[in-house]
Design a protein around this motif. Structure first.
Motif, PDB file in Angstrom:
ATOM      1  N   ALA A 381      64.724  68.041  40.853  1.00 28.35           N
ATOM      2  CA  ALA A 381      63.313  68.193  40.482  1.00 28.35           C
ATOM      3  C   ALA A 381      62.410  67.700  41.599  1.00 28.35           C
ATOM      4  CB  ALA A 381      63.026  67.448  39.186  1.00 28.35           C
ATOM      5  N   LYS A 382      62.807  66.620  42.252  1.00 27.46           N
ATOM      6  CA  LYS A 382      61.993  66.046  43.326  1.00 27.46           C
ATOM      7  C   LYS A 382      61.998  66.902  44.589  1.00 27.46           C
ATOM      8  CE  LYS A 382      62.651  61.676  44.184  1.00 27.46           C
ATOM      9  NZ  LYS A 382      63.349  60.381  44.352  1.00 27.46           N
ATOM     10  N   SER A 383      63.032  67.743  44.754  1.00 26.30           N
ATOM     11  CA  SER A 383      63.188  68.488  45.999  1.00 26.30           C
ATOM     12  C   SER A 383      62.036  69.451  46.260  1.00 26.30           C
ATOM     13  CB  SER A 383      64.517  69.251  45.992  1.00 26.30           C
ATOM     14  OG  SER A 383      64.513  70.268  44.993  1.00 26.30           O
ATOM     15  N   LYS A 384      61.447  69.973  45.213  1.00 27.99           N
ATOM     16  CA  LYS A 384      60.268  70.840  45.349  1.00 27.99           C
ATOM     17  C   LYS A 384      59.409  70.605  44.118  1.00 27.99           C
ATOM     18  CE  LYS A 384      58.720  75.466  46.568  1.00 27.99           C
ATOM     19  NZ  LYS A 384      59.100  76.874  46.797  1.00 27.99           N
ATOM     20  N   ARG A 385      58.480  69.681  44.250  1.00 24.63           N
ATOM     21  CA  ARG A 385      57.736  69.204  43.076  1.00 24.63           C
ATOM     22  C   ARG A 385      56.962  70.318  42.398  1.00 24.63           C
ATOM     23  NH1 ARG A 385      55.001  63.428  44.406  1.00 24.63           N
ATOM     24  NH2 ARG A 385      54.094  63.835  42.360  1.00 24.63           N
ATOM     25  N   GLN A 386      57.106  70.352  41.076  1.00 23.41           N
ATOM     26  CA  GLN A 386      56.399  71.309  40.244  1.00 23.41           C
ATOM     27  C   GLN A 386      55.330  70.577  39.440  1.00 23.41           C
ATOM     28  OE1 GLN A 386      57.442  74.884  40.237  1.00 23.41           O
ATOM     29  NE2 GLN A 386      58.273  73.969  42.094  1.00 23.41           N
ATOM     30  N   HIS A 387      54.487  71.348  38.786  1.00 24.31           N
ATOM     31  CA  HIS A 387      53.388  70.793  37.992  1.00 24.31           C
ATOM     32  C   HIS A 387      53.693  71.066  36.519  1.00 24.31           C
ATOM     33  CE1 HIS A 387      48.726  70.625  37.292  1.00 24.31           C
ATOM     34  NE2 HIS A 387      49.402  69.848  36.464  1.00 24.31           N
ATOM     35  N   ILE A 388      53.900  70.010  35.749  1.00 26.08           N
ATOM     36  CA  ILE A 388      54.262  70.138  34.339  1.00 26.08           C
ATOM     37  C   ILE A 388      53.119  69.624  33.475  1.00 26.08           C
ATOM     38  CG2 ILE A 388      55.961  69.565  32.574  1.00 26.08           C
ATOM     39  CD1 ILE A 388      57.055  71.217  34.945  1.00 26.08           C
ATOM     40  N   VAL A 389      52.801  70.364  32.414  1.00 23.49           N
ATOM     41  CA  VAL A 389      51.753  69.945  31.481  1.00 23.49           C
ATOM     42  C   VAL A 389      52.410  69.382  30.217  1.00 23.49           C
ATOM     43  CG1 VAL A 389      51.528  72.287  30.531  1.00 23.49           C
ATOM     44  CG2 VAL A 389      49.686  70.627  30.192  1.00 23.49           C
ATOM     45  N   LEU A 390      51.880  68.248  29.746  1.00 20.59           N
ATOM     46  CA  LEU A 390      52.366  67.584  28.541  1.00 20.59           C
ATOM     47  C   LEU A 390      51.242  67.579  27.505  1.00 20.59           C
ATOM     48  CD1 LEU A 390      54.127  64.528  30.254  1.00 20.59           C
ATOM     49  CD2 LEU A 390      55.146  66.703  29.579  1.00 20.59           C
ATOM     50  N   PRO A 391      51.296  68.474  26.519  1.00 28.12           N
ATOM     51  CA  PRO A 391      50.188  68.586  25.557  1.00 28.12           C
ATOM     52  C   PRO A 391      49.961  67.332  24.714  1.00 28.12           C
ATOM     53  CG  PRO A 391      51.531  70.566  25.529  1.00 28.12           C
ATOM     54  CD  PRO A 391      52.279  69.558  26.336  1.00 28.12           C
ATOM     55  N   LEU A 413      51.831  65.869  37.052  1.00 29.69           N
ATOM     56  CA  LEU A 413      51.653  65.919  35.609  1.00 29.69           C
ATOM     57  C   LEU A 413      50.195  66.149  35.215  1.00 29.69           C
ATOM     58  CD1 LEU A 413      53.833  62.904  34.381  1.00 29.69           C
ATOM     59  CD2 LEU A 413      54.396  65.327  34.221  1.00 29.69           C
ATOM     60  N   THR A 414      50.016  66.918  34.152  1.00 27.59           N
ATOM     61  CA  THR A 414      48.739  67.011  33.449  1.00 27.59           C
ATOM     62  C   THR A 414      48.962  66.613  31.999  1.00 27.59           C
ATOM     63  OG1 THR A 414      47.729  68.715  34.848  1.00 27.59           O
ATOM     64  CG2 THR A 414      46.951  68.563  32.585  1.00 27.59           C
ATOM     65  N   LEU A 415      48.177  65.661  31.523  1.00 34.07           N
ATOM     66  CA  LEU A 415      48.222  65.232  30.130  1.00 34.07           C
ATOM     67  C   LEU A 415      47.032  65.829  29.400  1.00 34.07           C
ATOM     68  CD1 LEU A 415      48.968  61.431  30.731  1.00 34.07           C
ATOM     69  CD2 LEU A 415      50.615  63.238  30.264  1.00 34.07           C
ATOM     70  N   LEU A 416      47.261  66.406  28.238  1.00 35.91           N
ATOM     71  CA  LEU A 416      46.184  66.977  27.448  1.00 35.91           C
ATOM     72  C   LEU A 416      45.737  65.986  26.381  1.00 35.91           C
ATOM     73  CD1 LEU A 416      47.319  70.688  26.928  1.00 35.91           C
ATOM     74  CD2 LEU A 416      46.000  69.685  28.810  1.00 35.91           C
ATOM     75  N   GLY A 417      44.429  65.900  26.192  1.00 35.84           N
ATOM     76  CA  GLY A 417      43.878  65.006  25.191  1.00 35.84           C
ATOM     77  C   GLY A 417      42.566  64.414  25.647  1.00 35.84           C
ATOM     78  N   ASP A 418      42.003  63.565  24.810  1.00 36.74           N
ATOM     79  CA  ASP A 418      40.740  62.904  25.139  1.00 36.74           C
ATOM     80  C   ASP A 418      40.966  61.878  26.253  1.00 36.74           C
ATOM     81  OD1 ASP A 418      38.884  60.303  24.434  1.00 36.74           O
ATOM     82  OD2 ASP A 418      37.829  62.201  24.115  1.00 36.74           O
ATOM     83  N   GLU A 419      40.241  62.050  27.356  1.00 35.35           N
ATOM     84  CA  GLU A 419      40.483  61.219  28.533  1.00 35.35           C
ATOM     85  C   GLU A 419      40.274  59.739  28.247  1.00 35.35           C
ATOM     86  OE1 GLU A 419      39.200  60.934  33.266  1.00 35.35           O
ATOM     87  OE2 GLU A 419      38.217  62.390  31.930  1.00 35.35           O
ATOM     88  N   LYS A 420      39.209  59.406  27.556  1.00 36.62           N
ATOM     89  CA  LYS A 420      38.912  57.999  27.278  1.00 36.62           C
ATOM     90  C   LYS A 420      39.989  57.393  26.401  1.00 36.62           C
ATOM     91  CE  LYS A 420      35.180  54.973  25.660  1.00 36.62           C
ATOM     92  NZ  LYS A 420      33.800  54.921  25.095  1.00 36.62           N
ATOM     93  N   GLU A 421      40.430  58.131  25.393  1.00 39.00           N
ATOM     94  CA  GLU A 421      41.459  57.620  24.483  1.00 39.00           C
ATOM     95  C   GLU A 421      42.778  57.399  25.226  1.00 39.00           C
ATOM     96  OE1 GLU A 421      43.846  59.060  20.463  1.00 39.00           O
ATOM     97  OE2 GLU A 421      41.888  59.924  20.941  1.00 39.00           O
ATOM     98  N   ILE A 422      43.144  58.346  26.093  1.00 39.16           N
ATOM     99  CA  ILE A 422      44.385  58.210  26.860  1.00 39.16           C
ATOM    100  C   ILE A 422      44.309  57.025  27.811  1.00 39.16           C
ATOM    101  CG2 ILE A 422      45.808  59.313  28.647  1.00 39.16           C
ATOM    102  CD1 ILE A 422      45.223  61.994  27.263  1.00 39.16           C
ATOM    103  N   GLN A 423      43.187  56.859  28.467  1.00 39.51           N
ATOM    104  CA  GLN A 423      43.029  55.744  29.398  1.00 39.51           C
ATOM    105  C   GLN A 423      43.083  54.404  28.672  1.00 39.51           C
ATOM    106  OE1 GLN A 423      39.356  56.748  31.377  1.00 39.51           O
ATOM    107  NE2 GLN A 423      40.395  57.909  32.997  1.00 39.51           N
TER     108      GLN A 423
END
Length: 699
Positions: A381-391, A413-423
């Motif tokens: 996975a590290k050999s060619k980094r991909q972009h994964i979304v986690l809803p 990574l992209t995380l989906l959700g309310d930014e303030k709540e996740i932070q």
């Protein structure tokens, strides 16, 4: 080539356990059943932390008693009695017993807490020589100038060489970040004669003890806090002797607040900082004097929302407690995945693992074991980094897995959700998700375009523009559309949502690959000495012959993707021509379809499980088959059989089941079990990234 390696430092607090962990991780990719040995441990009263760490992570089968020679006290008594040579002989004897069980043994030297540094250096050199082990020397670079570091490296090499030791490599650890490049440049001026030297910067996370480590060192009583909260790093400690308003001015991020147990004002105020956006997040509270908080205060704290602030209690007075806390060393424990990830990420970023691996060993395993397989996932996975979304971006396990993935540099990574709540949740958990993207679907600039695209796709099914807009506010649909539109390379979900909620959007938006009629799944079953592929155990209840053929072909392709040679067994309750019936005939037809469509694949069916996996049974039932007895891909006739079988093998054989891995889609989407662990999430994200790499290579 050597069958062992001895990691030895030349002074205290070198952080050599980072090298131990990194080398163990590296070698586990090549060698099965690696042994671990320490000639001397501190005491018999408490288990050695490094041995526990390595055994729990890499070799559960080894007995703790087989992994060390003597305690410090026992060794000192033998030396005082003039039995130094006897000490060495007995250590070698103990080591040889372990070596007989393992093809490779990694040894860790003493901690420089014994008689004297000079003696311990000589002792480590003598032990390494008597074990016939090359040495990885660890130099402590903390608080040293570049010139002092170079001198220390020169002294280490000359000293070990003077004792007749063979140096495999040298590592300079804990170097201040702004000195790394200068030191690396000056070291290159030494005559290395093929010996690699690596320079590793100081990692703040590894240099600080956690609340749990302090609790264990001080024999504290834990009043509040689970293992995750107790793994918070203590970056500073503050003794609360002032009234609360004045004390709050001194609170800093990651501080351990030390206060008598009857200071209700300080206790309540410290707990309150965890819920305030205007105050730093403390690591925990240490109560002194053996005094527990008043019942009313305890009830107030217990009613606070999770995760709670860790609270521990000791009997000593405040001054003594503060002195004791300051003396607690930082360690890497087996239950602290954050520190383990940080140590491995540091090692992997600064050490040429191919070079070091070739330097110390040429032994390679011919079988894929569970731990090898999991590490190969990360490496690929590290050999060619991909972009994964986690809803499910606000779910605790997702956040913890995200930190591991980011520290190991597995993917973007992209995380989906309310930014303030996740932070806020990230901060309350004490996590570092620097580098992760956070997208709120409701507020996203992509929302309107995504809704329009979905409407055009589904309007023939009666979907209105309003319905399309509403669907795109759902994280599963939004994440799937990100993958479809190329905003992400893959998606992983299901820690909270059902399988249907995760994969339905994929059926509607991403759809199946050309020539594949069905989306199916496999589990990668990691047994003690091999990895098998089981399909379909999660998606299709009663596939027909055509669908079974598609599942078999997709599963074979998945096996190949992960380095497993596909030999397909089409399972049934009869083997060959020995039985009949509708179910058997369906499997027989599916086998024929696969042979017609993919004559390059090795396949056998119908075949019973024992004939597929056991060579002695296969010799009787299908003696001419090149698959029977050697199958690696097992296709079950229906979901009932497949799901129950994989769970039975998982529990009865103590196998690691990685999956379900979805196959047959145009883009990479994978489902999680709602009972998944952090490790399951990390593995599934790595698999998704590899699938995305493979799809990219095909396009």
């Amino acid at each position: 080539m050597s069958k062992n390696l001895y990691i030895a430092s030349i002074e205290p607090e070198s952080g050599k356990v980072t090298l131990v962990l990194g080398v163990m991780e590296m070698l586990s990719r090549r060698i099965r059943n690696i042994g671990f040995f320490r000639p001397i441990i501190k005491s018999s009263d408490q288990p050695d932390n490094d041995i526990q760490l390595i055994l729990s992570r890499y070799n559960h089968e080894l007995a703790y008693e087989d992994t060390y020679g003597y305690t410090h006290e026992e060794a000192r008594n033998m030396i005082a009695g003039g039995q130094y040579n006897e000490l060495l002989k007995n250590i070698v004897s103990k080591y040889k017993a372990l070596e007989s069980q393992c093809p490779f043994v990694l040894c860790e030297g003493t901690d420089f807490t014994g008689v004297s540094s000079a003696f311990e250096f000589d002792f480590n050199a003598d032990v390494a020589n008597n074990l016939g082990a090359p040495i990885l020397a660890v130099v402590n670079g903390l608080s040293k100038s570049p010139a002092e570091v170079v001198d220390a490296v020169r002294v280490a090499r000359e000293s070990f060489g003077g004792h007749g030791c063979t140096l495999a490599a040298t590592a300079v650890n804990r170097v201040e970040a702004d000195k790394v490049d200068t030191i690396a440049k000056e070291i290159r001026g030494l005559k290395l004669e093929g010996e690699p030297i690596y320079v590793l910067p100081e990692e703040p996370t590894l240099g600080k003890p956690t609340v749990g480590e302090i609790a264990r060192a001080l024999n504290a009583t834990i009043l509040q806090g689970e293992s995750n909260e107790l793994n918070r790093e203590v970056r500073d400690f503050k003794v609360a002797a002032m009234n609360l308003p004045n004390f709050l001015d001194y609170v800093v991020d990651g501080a351990l607040v030390i206060t008598p147990g009857d200071r209700s004002d300080v206790i309540v105020g410290s707990v309150a900082t965890a819920f305030s956006e205007t105050y730093p997040n403390i690591a925990g509270i240490l109560l002194t004097g053996g005094l527990t908080p008043e019942p009313q205060v305890q009830r107030l704290i217990e009613g606070a929302k999770k995760p709670p602030t860790p609270i521990i209690l000791v009997d000593t007075d405040t001054y003594t407690t503060a002195m004791n806390v300051s003396a607690v060393p930082a360690v890497i424990t087996s239950d602290n995945e954050r520190k383990i990830a940080a140590a491995l990420g540091l090692f992997e970023s600064r050490v040429d693992m191919g070079e070091l691996g070739n330097r110390i060993t040429g032994v390679r395993s011919v079988r894929v074991t569970p731990i090898m397989f999991e590490y190969q996932l990360i490496e690929r996975a590290k050999s060619k980094r991909q972009h994964i979304v986690l809803p499910e971006g606000d779910e605790e396990r997702i956040l913890r897995a995200s930190e591991v993935l980011l520290r190991r540099k597995v993917c973007d990574l992209t995380l989906l959700g309310d930014e303030k709540e996740i932070q806020q949740k990230t901060a309350s958990l004490g996590l570092n998700l620097e580098g992760a993207n956070i997208v709120n679907p409701v507020q996203s600039k992509w929302l309107a375009a995504f809704a329009k695209t979905y409407f055009e796709m589904r309007k023939h099914k009666g979907i209105s523009e309003e319905m399309a807009a509403d669907a795109m506010t759902d994280v599963s649909y939004f994440g799937t559309m990100m993958v479809y539109q190329g905003k992400a390379d893959g998606m992983v979900s299901g820690a909270v949502h059902t399988t249907a909620h995760t994969i339905r959007p994929s059926f509607e938006i991403i759809k199946t690959k050309p020539g594949c009629s069905i989306v199916s799944s496999v589990f990668l079953m990691c047994l003690a000495d091999r990895v098998l592929v089981y399909g379909d155990c999660a998606v299709n209840p009663n596939p027909n012959s055509e669908q079974l053929a598609d599942i078999a072909i997709s599963s074979a392709e998945t096996a190949s993707m992960f380095g497993i040679e596909p030999r397909i067994a089409m399972l049934s309750y009869s083997t060959g021509e020995s039985g009949g019936g509708e179910a058997v005939e369906s499997v027989r037809q599916a086998t024929a379809i696969v042979r017609e469509r993919r004559p390059d694949l090795k396949i056998e069916g119908p075949i019973q499980y024992d004939a597929a996996v056991d060579a002695s049974v296969a010799k009787t039932k299908l003696p001419e088959s090149e698959v029977a007895g050697h199958a690696t891909v097992f296709i079950f006739p229906d979901l009932n059989t497949g799901n129950n079988t994989y769970k039975a093998v998982q529990r009865s054989a103590n196998a690691v089941a990685v999956g379900p891995v979805l196959q047959g889609l145009n883009k990479s989407v994978n489902d999680l079990s709602r009972g998944c662990t952090v490790t399951d999430i990390v593995n599934t994200v790595a698999i998704t990234a590899i699938q995305a790499q493979d799809a990219e290579a095909e396009s």
